[in-house]
Design a protein around this motif. Structure first.
Motif, PDB file in Angstrom:
ATOM      1  N   TYR A 127      40.413   8.305 -28.544  1.00 22.33           N
ATOM      2  CA  TYR A 127      39.336   9.291 -28.641  1.00 22.33           C
ATOM      3  C   TYR A 127      39.515  10.298 -27.647  1.00 22.33           C
ATOM      4  O   TYR A 127      40.149  10.136 -26.626  1.00 22.33           O
ATOM      5  CB  TYR A 127      38.120   8.622 -28.834  1.00 22.33           C
TER       6      TYR A 127
ATOM      7  N   THR B 133      31.349  16.729 -32.724  1.00 25.64           N
ATOM      8  CA  THR B 133      32.188  18.105 -32.816  1.00 25.64           C
ATOM      9  C   THR B 133      31.369  19.234 -31.910  1.00 25.64           C
ATOM     10  O   THR B 133      32.027  20.125 -31.367  1.00 25.64           O
ATOM     11  CB  THR B 133      32.892  18.675 -34.290  1.00 25.64           C
TER      12      THR B 133
ATOM     13  N   SER C 144      38.374  22.305 -30.688  1.00 29.02           N
ATOM     14  CA  SER C 144      37.088  22.530 -31.591  1.00 29.02           C
ATOM     15  C   SER C 144      37.760  22.388 -33.022  1.00 29.02           C
ATOM     16  O   SER C 144      36.854  21.978 -33.965  1.00 29.02           O
ATOM     17  CB  SER C 144      36.166  23.620 -31.552  1.00 29.02           C
TER      18      SER C 144
ATOM     19  N   ARG D 291      40.060  20.361 -34.070  1.00 27.91           N
ATOM     20  CA  ARG D 291      40.533  19.144 -34.220  1.00 27.91           C
ATOM     21  C   ARG D 291      39.863  18.098 -35.023  1.00 27.91           C
ATOM     22  O   ARG D 291      38.723  17.770 -34.514  1.00 27.91           O
ATOM     23  CB  ARG D 291      41.320  18.528 -33.369  1.00 27.91           C
ATOM     24  N   SER D 292      40.082  17.453 -36.159  1.00 33.31           N
ATOM     25  CA  SER D 292      39.178  16.728 -36.836  1.00 33.31           C
ATOM     26  C   SER D 292      39.692  15.144 -37.043  1.00 33.31           C
ATOM     27  O   SER D 292      38.777  14.409 -37.387  1.00 33.31           O
ATOM     28  CB  SER D 292      38.831  17.222 -38.375  1.00 33.31           C
TER      29      SER D 292
ATOM     30  N   TRP E 298      40.430  18.181 -25.775  1.00 34.58           N
ATOM     31  CA  TRP E 298      39.553  18.533 -27.038  1.00 34.58           C
ATOM     32  C   TRP E 298      39.635  19.865 -27.477  1.00 34.58           C
ATOM     33  O   TRP E 298      39.316  20.794 -26.676  1.00 34.58           O
ATOM     34  CB  TRP E 298      38.165  18.098 -26.704  1.00 34.58           C
TER      35      TRP E 298
ATOM     36  N   ARG F 124      33.395  10.965 -26.976  1.00 33.60           N
ATOM     37  CA  ARG F 124      32.957  12.076 -27.723  1.00 33.60           C
ATOM     38  C   ARG F 124      32.780  11.694 -29.104  1.00 33.60           C
ATOM     39  O   ARG F 124      33.528  11.100 -29.773  1.00 33.60           O
ATOM     40  CB  ARG F 124      33.854  13.288 -27.628  1.00 33.60           C
TER      41      ARG F 124
ATOM     42  N   ASN G 299      36.989  16.119 -21.880  1.00 35.26           N
ATOM     43  CA  ASN G 299      37.474  16.502 -23.021  1.00 35.26           C
ATOM     44  C   ASN G 299      38.996  15.866 -23.248  1.00 35.26           C
ATOM     45  O   ASN G 299      39.852  16.307 -23.913  1.00 35.26           O
ATOM     46  CB  ASN G 299      37.461  17.763 -23.422  1.00 35.26           C
TER      47      ASN G 299
ATOM     48  N   ARG H  76      31.419  14.068 -37.081  1.00 36.07           N
ATOM     49  CA  ARG H  76      32.134  13.154 -36.094  1.00 36.07           C
ATOM     50  C   ARG H  76      33.469  13.957 -35.315  1.00 36.07           C
ATOM     51  O   ARG H  76      34.044  14.561 -35.954  1.00 36.07           O
ATOM     52  CB  ARG H  76      32.294  11.887 -36.520  1.00 36.07           C
ATOM     53  N   ALA H  77      33.602  13.666 -34.210  1.00 36.07           N
ATOM     54  CA  ALA H  77      34.832  13.896 -33.472  1.00 36.07           C
ATOM     55  C   ALA H  77      35.881  12.880 -33.808  1.00 36.07           C
ATOM     56  O   ALA H  77      35.678  11.839 -34.382  1.00 36.07           O
ATOM     57  CB  ALA H  77      34.653  14.002 -32.031  1.00 36.07           C
TER      58      ALA H  77
END
Length: 309
Positions: free
Chosen positions: A95, A74, A123, A125-126, A121, A71, A101, A81-82
């Protein structure tokens, strides 16, 4: 986001150098496939960079690996970026996988991908950071929240006390060094019990003994030194190692063979948005292991050896 049994305090450097030889040769051969840095950016007609897919891994042997399963974004509307992370020496990448996800760890040297149990994953989380050999992954948290650390094999999560910041894992993952103000703490990661706490001690790269810390002394702007500290005695250990002139010490990492590697930024070779990086074997007369150049845009680059916590 970038992360040793007991050594005699009289000569850490000499004892660690004895393990060079066949192990060093084997490690150097394997390191050719390790990742130097990763990039997820493209350049538009105006010369400006923007986030684009896929992630590209730049390896020490000159190859570029495209991670089409990772991914990058985001969301569909936002081009931010994810999370993505490289292990300290660049052998593993962590990753979120695009198709399901799942949080995964990829072994760059074999191509094998392993799913981290129970982590998918979200939404919000950075950022993530990955420790040696991909064993532990540090997950993102709110500004005042504690750091959660997940065992990538079992999925078990341990949350550090509020205010403690992870600094480095020992290369065998048995210990974690954290800092909070002027205190540092060493945890045994099998039970997450406190091994020792020391006030007014430096944080840095933790050795496999769980006691010796190597750190970069940047007190002199022109000359940086690698110094050693024994957390059990509360005293300096061994002899300092001088980082060559013109190089800015950025990160230190031990490996299981007792090698101490330093990642430095070469001031003379860096210009504009280009940065020259150099890996050296510190306890082998500062022998150069690798030198490479990458763009100096932290928001869309990941450099093996650097943690952004």
């Amino acid at each position: 986001m970038r992360l040793v049994r007991r050594l005699a305090a009289i000569s850490v450097t000499a004892a660690l150098a004895m393990s060079l030889g066949a192990a060093a040769q084997a490690e150097t051969t394997a390191a050719k496939n390790f990742v130097r840095h990763a990039d997820d950016s493209c350049r538009d007609r105006k010369g400006e960079y923007y986030v684009c897919a896929p992630w590209r891994l730049y390896l020490r042997n000159g190859r570029v690996m495209r991670l089409t399963d990772a991914r990058v974004f985001t969301g569909t509307g936002r081009k931010s970026r994810a999370p993505f992370a490289l292990s300290p020496h660049g052998s593993k990448a962590a990753y979120f996988r695009l198709k399901d996800n799942a949080l995964v760890v990829r072994d760059v040297t074999t191509g094998k991908v392993r799913v981290v149990p129970g982590i998918t994953w979200p939404s919000n989380r950075s950022m993530i950071e990955i420790g040696p050999a991909g064993r532990f992954i540090i997950l993102d948290r709110g500004f005042s929240d504690p750091y959660p650390i997940v065992d990538s094999y079992s999925g078990r999560i341990h949350t550090l006390p509020v205010g403690e910041v992870p600094q480095s894992f020992s290369p065998d993952n048995k210990y974690l060094l954290t800092s909070r103000g002027e205190f540092v703490t060493v945890y045994a990661t099998d039970t997450w019990t406190v091994v020792r706490t020391r006030q007014a001690a430096p944080s840095g790269a933790l050795h496999m003994d769980g006691t010796t810390v190597a750190y970069i002394d940047r007190g002199n702007r022109k000359t940086h030194y690698i110094r050693f500290f024994n957390l059990a005695t509360g005293r300096p250990a061994g002899n300092p190692i001088k980082i060559p002139a013109g190089e800015f010490g950025s990160a230190l990492y031990w490996d299981r063979a007792n090698h101490l590697d330093v990642l430095s930024r070469v001031k003379a070779g860096s210009s504009g948005d280009r940065t020259t990086w150099r890996w050296r074997r510190a306890n082998d007369a500062m022998r150069v292991i690798d030198t490479f150049v990458e763009r100096s845009l932290d928001e869309i680059d990941a450099v093996a050896g650097l943690w952004y916590l």
